[in-house]
Motif scaffolding. Sequence first.
Motif, PDB file in Angstrom:
ATOM      1  N   THR A  83       3.959   6.642   3.976  1.00 52.56           N
ATOM      2  CA  THR A  83       3.963   8.051   4.357  1.00 52.56           C
ATOM      3  C   THR A  83       4.339   8.952   3.182  1.00 52.56           C
ATOM      4  OG1 THR A  83       4.693   7.312   6.527  1.00 52.56           O
ATOM      5  CG2 THR A  83       4.900   9.667   6.065  1.00 52.56           C
ATOM      6  N   PHE A  84       5.243   8.471   2.338  1.00 51.41           N
ATOM      7  CA  PHE A  84       5.734   9.297   1.236  1.00 51.41           C
ATOM      8  C   PHE A  84       5.538   8.579  -0.093  1.00 51.41           C
ATOM      9  CE2 PHE A  84       8.432  10.172   4.991  1.00 51.41           C
ATOM     10  CZ  PHE A  84       7.991  11.456   5.245  1.00 51.41           C
TER      11      PHE A  84
ATOM     12  N   PRO B 150       5.014   0.251   1.469  1.00 50.82           N
ATOM     13  CA  PRO B 150       5.281  -0.820   2.437  1.00 50.82           C
ATOM     14  C   PRO B 150       4.225  -1.935   2.362  1.00 50.82           C
ATOM     15  CG  PRO B 150       4.272   1.050   3.525  1.00 50.82           C
ATOM     16  CD  PRO B 150       4.529   1.471   2.102  1.00 50.82           C
TER      17      PRO B 150
ATOM     18  N   TYR C  46       7.541   7.758  -2.247  1.00 46.66           N
ATOM     19  CA  TYR C  46       8.574   6.791  -2.611  1.00 46.66           C
ATOM     20  C   TYR C  46       8.567   5.552  -1.721  1.00 46.66           C
ATOM     21  CZ  TYR C  46      10.894   9.480   1.096  1.00 46.66           C
ATOM     22  OH  TYR C  46      11.188  10.109   2.275  1.00 46.66           O
ATOM     23  N   LEU C  47       7.510   5.380  -0.937  1.00 47.15           N
ATOM     24  CA  LEU C  47       7.407   4.200  -0.066  1.00 47.15           C
ATOM     25  C   LEU C  47       6.119   3.437  -0.358  1.00 47.15           C
ATOM     26  CD1 LEU C  47       8.387   5.750   3.413  1.00 47.15           C
ATOM     27  CD2 LEU C  47       9.848   4.387   1.898  1.00 47.15           C
TER      28      LEU C  47
ATOM     29  N   GLU D 194       0.861  -1.186   0.000  1.00 42.11           N
ATOM     30  CA  GLU D 194       0.000   0.000   0.000  1.00 42.11           C
ATOM     31  C   GLU D 194       0.894   1.231   0.000  1.00 42.11           C
ATOM     32  OE1 GLU D 194      -2.227   0.390   3.669  1.00 42.11           O
ATOM     33  OE2 GLU D 194      -0.555  -0.441   4.810  1.00 42.11           O
TER      34      GLU D 194
ATOM     35  N   ARG E   2      15.264   5.369  -1.642  1.00 44.45           N
ATOM     36  CA  ARG E   2      16.097   6.388  -1.017  1.00 44.45           C
ATOM     37  C   ARG E   2      16.667   7.350  -2.069  1.00 44.45           C
ATOM     38  NH1 ARG E   2      17.176   6.790   3.944  1.00 44.45           N
ATOM     39  NH2 ARG E   2      16.386   4.722   4.460  1.00 44.45           N
TER      40      ARG E   2
END
Lengths: 276, 302, 333
Positions: free
Chosen positions: B31-32, B37, B34-35, B28, B114
Amino acid sequence: MANEARVNPLVPRTGRIIKIVDETPDVKTFHITTDSGKPFTPLPGQLAMLSLLDVGEAMFSITSQGPEHLELAIKRVGMLTDALHEAEEGQTVGIRGPYGNGFPVEELKGKDLLFIGGGIGLAPVRSLINYCIEHRQDYGHLWIIYGARSPADLCFKDDLFNNWPKVENCRVDVTVDRGDAGWQGHEGFVPAFVEELHPDPAGKVAITCGPPIMIKFVLQSMEKLGYKDDQIITTLEMRMKCGIGKCGRCNLGSCYVCLDGPVFTLAQLKQLPNEY
Amino acid sequence: MSSIQEQMRARARELLTRGEVKMVIGWEKGTFWYLSPPAFITEPEDCDRLVWDEFCTNNLAKYLLDYKFTEDKIALFVKGCDSRGIIRLLQDNQIDREKVYLIGIKCPGVRDGRQAAALGEERRSEAPLAEKCRYCTHPEPVIFDELLQDEGGAAIREAQATPEGRFAEVARLEAMSPDERYAFWTGEYDRCLRCYACRNICPACNCRECIFDRSQSGWCGKQMQRSENMFFAITRAMHVAGRCIECGECERVCPEGIPIMALNKKIIKDLNELFGEYEAGVDLEARPPLGQYKLDDPEEFH
Amino acid sequence: MLKIAKDKLPELLQAWAGGAKVFVPQDKGGVSVFLPWEGQGNLTLGEGNTLEPPKDLFFPRTETMYRYQVQGKEASLIEVPSLEEKRVLVGVRSCDARSLLLMDDVFLTRGYVDEFYRQRRENTRVVALACTAASPTCFCTAFGIDPGRAEGVDVQMWPVAGGYLLEGVTEAGRELLGQGSSLLAEAGAENIPAAAKPGLAVETSGVTEKLQRMFEHPYWTAVSRKCLGCGACTYLCPTCHCFDIQGENRGNSGYKFRCWDSCMFSEYTRMAGGHNPRPSKKERLRNRFLHKLQYFPERYGKFACVGCGRCLDRCPVNVDITRVIREVKEVTL
């Protein structure tokens, strides 16, 4: 240097085992003193951090004390306690303390006290029993109900069968889960025994300590007998490292058992997370 | 044909609605941007949380161990590397094939979150491929119950796996003198926090109880210092020897950026040279080189 | 208010290094960490916060507590010398400065003083550096922290064009600035730059009270599912302070040490008999968040989070404390 005057609470003093008493096949009581006498003077229910320097360090309840020594009854359960059980009189140990709050001896004054212990759980309670006997006029009737798995597993037999029954206004009842050929006493689990004896809650405070499963059922029995949460006191066991409320692991909510415990009333425990 | 993400959501909803599975594990948005998780979906109405984008990096296979002792069937989305993690767990007798429903995705390779973050969202498309994908030999799942179909047909990949590329870092380290290599590895592992993220994400690290969780056993102390850190580093690497599926997750999750895969790949390269080419977690029937016994083994056992 | 040119800063560090060991963020293998200043180095004061917080300088990952010798039944104990080294810690951000005050609560109050910590803390001067740019993972203002001015520090620095403004906050701080007086020029306070605006915002009011009623809530099962149970968050956290005490024995002698420990690990609460009051990652993750947001506030009257964002930045699976706070507040009881 100013720092030399400060005591580092994480560094133990060295002491010596001066006497070892075999209580049961897996419990021994160790008498410990230092070159300058008793390591410290604990309140009943307080704890000591005991170490064999080359093995490890762990927290134990202090079961009794004399003018020159402390007594710690220790059950063999792991690496350090194995090594302690192999140790001989004269062995050097590390000791620091006292830690924890101890039993509320002032608040208990004038009350009848009911002690309920199972197995090694009698160790911390014994410190309070002996304290009440020393200050006999301050406390009311003392009633000790104690059980162990078998007659061989009964701790502090001399106290149970000789010393305590002779104390004025003191009653001792002992049970074992299973007796043996020589056992003349009561057989059965502690919680059922307590219900059988039905100690009246009026004017009493009950102090209980033993294996978690025993405590769980004892508390149910006490409730049946009409004891209120603030009439029941217990003492907890947690993994501890520092003993001074810093290292984090013995927390129950925002309490540290090593500092704010190990003695809690059931009313206090019910306010804390059930993580023990 | 609908997008992979739409198919994911639709299939998850169907499986949960029909009660065929108790939970769907996918990804899903975090927070950002590019994530992406891991997501654990138990209700059909939550299936729209599932996403498929270039940041669905997390290997999901290891989570099956958390549900090892339940009777519930669990659906799992698997990229190539995730599916190799499943083979790993099956070969190690860690999971029950019947209790897992595998929905395969042909993976075009995921991006390095990152580095993407450092570039910024407006340059999202420039984010480089994640290190683990650059030499990936199996972008398509090697085991699945169904395979989602993408629009383009074959998986799109920017870099083809080449043995030279795959072991380039190993070759660089092998070319060092022993002193240089010692300085390199101690320099890296002096930073190790012993947080055990590398172990915890790894599908090959599936011992019920790890020696590093038993400091009293005396094998490895808890001091965070060179000798203990190196003992941990080498023990972990040797324990997954011949079993590492090259998902690269250990390296990705390391908070200190230790190049753990270089160690794993060195062992893979040595095993290939010693026992013949072998890829872990690809063929359920092919036994790992260090996990089999042959009567005609040329070496004697002592 | 004083000012130093950027290219003169190494000289100031060098001046301080004459009487103390100076620690300052520098590049090491591509990451910014507090390292001793040894005359030269690649300063990373302009690049956001360090990967690791400065807690290691007060509460090291591993430290020897005392040594011993054992001979048969005899044993003796040797204390380690007290820590006299003077230190100057330069470039501490407001979040990490707050974390030192929180660690002071833990190690210096409530009946016992941790001597190892106290000695290091008392021998260290702290020079703070204001944030004029924030990372996307920053949320210090959620805990009442001013990224433009740190609490409890000796000197406050602000980055400005071509250099830094400096203000001595304590007597010790002014003394530090006196050591570099030839490098410093008077400057006007009107040049103080605006503080950074953190990338994340979260409203923390009421979260402690809500959590007090949520210990048994199924939320903890849901939020812990993706947690790997690793210790990255706790080891990178500037306020996590749990430790273990163990020994290292070699023949007849050895030493006791303490080292960082993590409530995320199974061994942390497991007792000698095998019983573990926190048997799974659900209980452990819950303890971590409750410690930050409920237990610490109950015990010390403050949140044990400073919004530095390191856990969020480095968590392999994006467990996000700001999201937890938001979700907790939305949970219906």
